[in-house]
Design a protein around this motif. Structure first.
Motif, PDB file in Angstrom:
ATOM      1  N   SER A  75     -24.280  41.636  10.066  1.00 43.80           N
ATOM      2  CA  SER A  75     -24.834  42.961   9.752  1.00 43.80           C
ATOM      3  C   SER A  75     -25.785  42.940   8.566  1.00 43.80           C
ATOM      4  CB  SER A  75     -23.688  43.939   9.459  1.00 43.80           C
ATOM      5  OG  SER A  75     -23.029  43.600   8.250  1.00 43.80           O
ATOM      6  N   GLU A  76     -26.052  41.762   8.048  1.00 45.64           N
ATOM      7  CA  GLU A  76     -26.935  41.599   6.889  1.00 45.64           C
ATOM      8  C   GLU A  76     -26.466  42.449   5.707  1.00 45.64           C
ATOM      9  OE1 GLU A  76     -30.889  42.352   8.290  1.00 45.64           O
ATOM     10  OE2 GLU A  76     -30.982  40.462   9.390  1.00 45.64           O
ATOM     11  N   GLY A  77     -25.166  42.452   5.507  1.00 46.68           N
ATOM     12  CA  GLY A  77     -24.587  43.111   4.339  1.00 46.68           C
ATOM     13  C   GLY A  77     -24.219  44.567   4.522  1.00 46.68           C
ATOM     14  N   TRP A  78     -24.476  45.145   5.691  1.00 45.61           N
ATOM     15  CA  TRP A  78     -24.113  46.550   5.905  1.00 45.61           C
ATOM     16  C   TRP A  78     -22.620  46.725   6.141  1.00 45.61           C
ATOM     17  CZ3 TRP A  78     -26.994  50.551   4.693  1.00 45.61           C
ATOM     18  CH2 TRP A  78     -28.381  50.388   4.605  1.00 45.61           C
ATOM     19  N   PHE A  79     -21.948  45.670   6.520  1.00 45.32           N
ATOM     20  CA  PHE A  79     -20.485  45.679   6.556  1.00 45.32           C
ATOM     21  C   PHE A  79     -19.989  44.873   5.370  1.00 45.32           C
ATOM     22  CE2 PHE A  79     -16.311  44.044   7.450  1.00 45.32           C
ATOM     23  CZ  PHE A  79     -15.670  45.120   8.022  1.00 45.32           C
ATOM     24  N   SER A  80     -18.914  45.341   4.745  1.00 46.92           N
ATOM     25  CA  SER A  80     -18.401  44.644   3.570  1.00 46.92           C
ATOM     26  C   SER A  80     -16.875  44.722   3.524  1.00 46.92           C
ATOM     27  CB  SER A  80     -18.964  45.265   2.285  1.00 46.92           C
ATOM     28  OG  SER A  80     -18.414  44.643   1.131  1.00 46.92           O
ATOM     29  N   THR A  81     -16.252  43.693   2.977  1.00 49.19           N
ATOM     30  CA  THR A  81     -14.808  43.697   2.769  1.00 49.19           C
ATOM     31  C   THR A  81     -14.474  44.063   1.326  1.00 49.19           C
ATOM     32  OG1 THR A  81     -14.859  41.316   2.328  1.00 49.19           O
ATOM     33  CG2 THR A  81     -14.319  42.014   4.579  1.00 49.19           C
ATOM     34  N   SER A 200     -16.139  46.983  13.600  1.00 47.43           N
ATOM     35  CA  SER A 200     -16.975  46.567  12.470  1.00 47.43           C
ATOM     36  C   SER A 200     -18.418  47.000  12.666  1.00 47.43           C
ATOM     37  CB  SER A 200     -16.919  45.047  12.303  1.00 47.43           C
ATOM     38  OG  SER A 200     -15.599  44.598  12.110  1.00 47.43           O
ATOM     39  N   TRP A 201     -18.942  46.810  13.883  1.00 50.13           N
ATOM     40  CA  TRP A 201     -20.341  47.165  14.138  1.00 50.13           C
ATOM     41  C   TRP A 201     -20.554  48.676  14.051  1.00 50.13           C
ATOM     42  CZ3 TRP A 201     -20.687  42.798  12.797  1.00 50.13           C
ATOM     43  CH2 TRP A 201     -20.540  41.632  13.546  1.00 50.13           C
ATOM     44  N   ALA A 202     -19.567  49.464  14.474  1.00 51.99           N
ATOM     45  CA  ALA A 202     -19.699  50.918  14.370  1.00 51.99           C
ATOM     46  C   ALA A 202     -19.796  51.344  12.901  1.00 51.99           C
ATOM     47  CB  ALA A 202     -18.525  51.607  15.049  1.00 51.99           C
ATOM     48  N   THR A 203     -18.980  50.739  12.056  1.00 49.38           N
ATOM     49  CA  THR A 203     -19.008  51.064  10.631  1.00 49.38           C
ATOM     50  C   THR A 203     -20.350  50.684  10.002  1.00 49.38           C
ATOM     51  OG1 THR A 203     -16.611  50.759  10.445  1.00 49.38           O
ATOM     52  CG2 THR A 203     -17.888  50.628   8.408  1.00 49.38           C
ATOM     53  N   ALA A 215     -31.881  49.653  16.606  1.00 49.74           N
ATOM     54  CA  ALA A 215     -32.571  48.373  16.816  1.00 49.74           C
ATOM     55  C   ALA A 215     -31.616  47.208  16.596  1.00 49.74           C
ATOM     56  CB  ALA A 215     -33.770  48.272  15.884  1.00 49.74           C
ATOM     57  N   TRP A 216     -30.773  47.305  15.581  1.00 49.92           N
ATOM     58  CA  TRP A 216     -29.824  46.227  15.294  1.00 49.92           C
ATOM     59  C   TRP A 216     -28.794  46.100  16.409  1.00 49.92           C
ATOM     60  CZ3 TRP A 216     -24.508  46.806  13.557  1.00 49.92           C
ATOM     61  CH2 TRP A 216     -23.897  45.581  13.249  1.00 49.92           C
ATOM     62  N   LEU A 217     -28.235  47.223  16.860  1.00 52.34           N
ATOM     63  CA  LEU A 217     -27.241  47.183  17.929  1.00 52.34           C
ATOM     64  C   LEU A 217     -27.828  46.627  19.219  1.00 52.34           C
ATOM     65  CD1 LEU A 217     -25.589  50.620  17.153  1.00 52.34           C
ATOM     66  CD2 LEU A 217     -24.432  48.398  17.019  1.00 52.34           C
TER      67      LEU A 217
END
Length: 245
Positions: A75-81, A200-203, A215-217
């Motif tokens: 996600s290039e940093g759009w998802f994070s733990t 994860s992708w939805a978040t 575009a990413w999805l």
């Protein structure tokens, strides 16, 4: 995990599947004990405070953190733990745990499995002959109405996950700022084979905003999505229509 999990299990030997269901439920409780950020003595809380190393935790902790790192990379940093600078893999734990529970039931011989964790669903097999699993997607702007119905027809496994503000308000954080994501979206529903990634992708997509997210999805393999903006505009990936019905 701070949510309700429900099971719909079809077929298989009743005793074997019943035992597997008990094990799956116990496994979800164990996940909550290990990963809850609300429990001061959970392994993830102690790890965040530096009281444990990853090697001293259950093997599942390293597994989940590895999945989180992969989600962050894709996600290039759009998802994070991380949340407010603190370790918090909540965004990937639920999908992973629900998917794992569903797989356990399939391994026990169930011919159809649906596990719903707080509205995010992992599906395997079929509920009956010539009848696929179907999942309704709530319309965030019209309480009680459906925005779409997703069908698992023709595929052995399918996951449906939604992130948005309708149920929990502005709880999704922009990893770049550490504050609530400022976005034109009210909901993102992602459809794919595995709930670990769909969730994860939805978040991540919600935090991005509709233009960048779509575009990413579209670039992700085996992923389709439905995006609804605050202006009641509906956008979707090119192949989503094939999964509706």
């Amino acid at each position: 995990m701070g949510t309700v999990v429900s099971f719909d299990v079809r077929g298989g030997d009743p005793q074997a599947v019943g035992t597997a269901l008990e094990e799956a439920v116990a496994g979800l409780h164990r996940v909550d004990e290990v990963f809850s950020t609300y429990r001061e003595q959970s392994q993830i809380s102690r790890l965040a405070r530096g009281e444990l190393t990853v090697e001293e935790c259950d093997p599942e902790v390293a597994e989940v953190l590895g999945l989180g790192a992969e989600a962050e990379r894709v996600s290039e940093g759009w998802f994070s733990t991380r949340y407010e600078g603190r370790l918090d893999p909540t965004g990937i734990v639920k999908g992973w745990a629900v998917e794992r529970a569903a797989r356990h039931l399939v391994a026990a011989g169930a011919s159809g499995v649906s596990v719903n964790g707080g509205g995010d669903v992992q599906l395997y097999g079929v509920p009956g002959p010539h009848r696929p699993w179907r999942v309704g997607v709530s319309d965030p702007l019209r309480p009680g109405a459906l925005a779409a119905v997703v069908s698992a027809a023709g595929v052995p496994e399918l996951a449906v996950a939604t992130s948005g503000t309708a149920e929990r308000g502005a709880h999704i954080v922009d990893p770049r700022t550490g504050r609530s994501a400022v976005t034109d979206l009210v909901a993102v529903t992602v459809v794919g084979p595995r709930l670990t990634w769909a969730d994860s992708w939805a978040t991540a997509a919600f935090a991005m905003g509709s233009r960048e997210a779509l575009a990413w999805l579209e670039s992700l393999p085996d992923v389709e999505a439905l995006l609804i903006t605050a202006g009641d505009e509906v956008r979707c990936t090119g192949g989503l229509a094939q999964r509706l019905g």
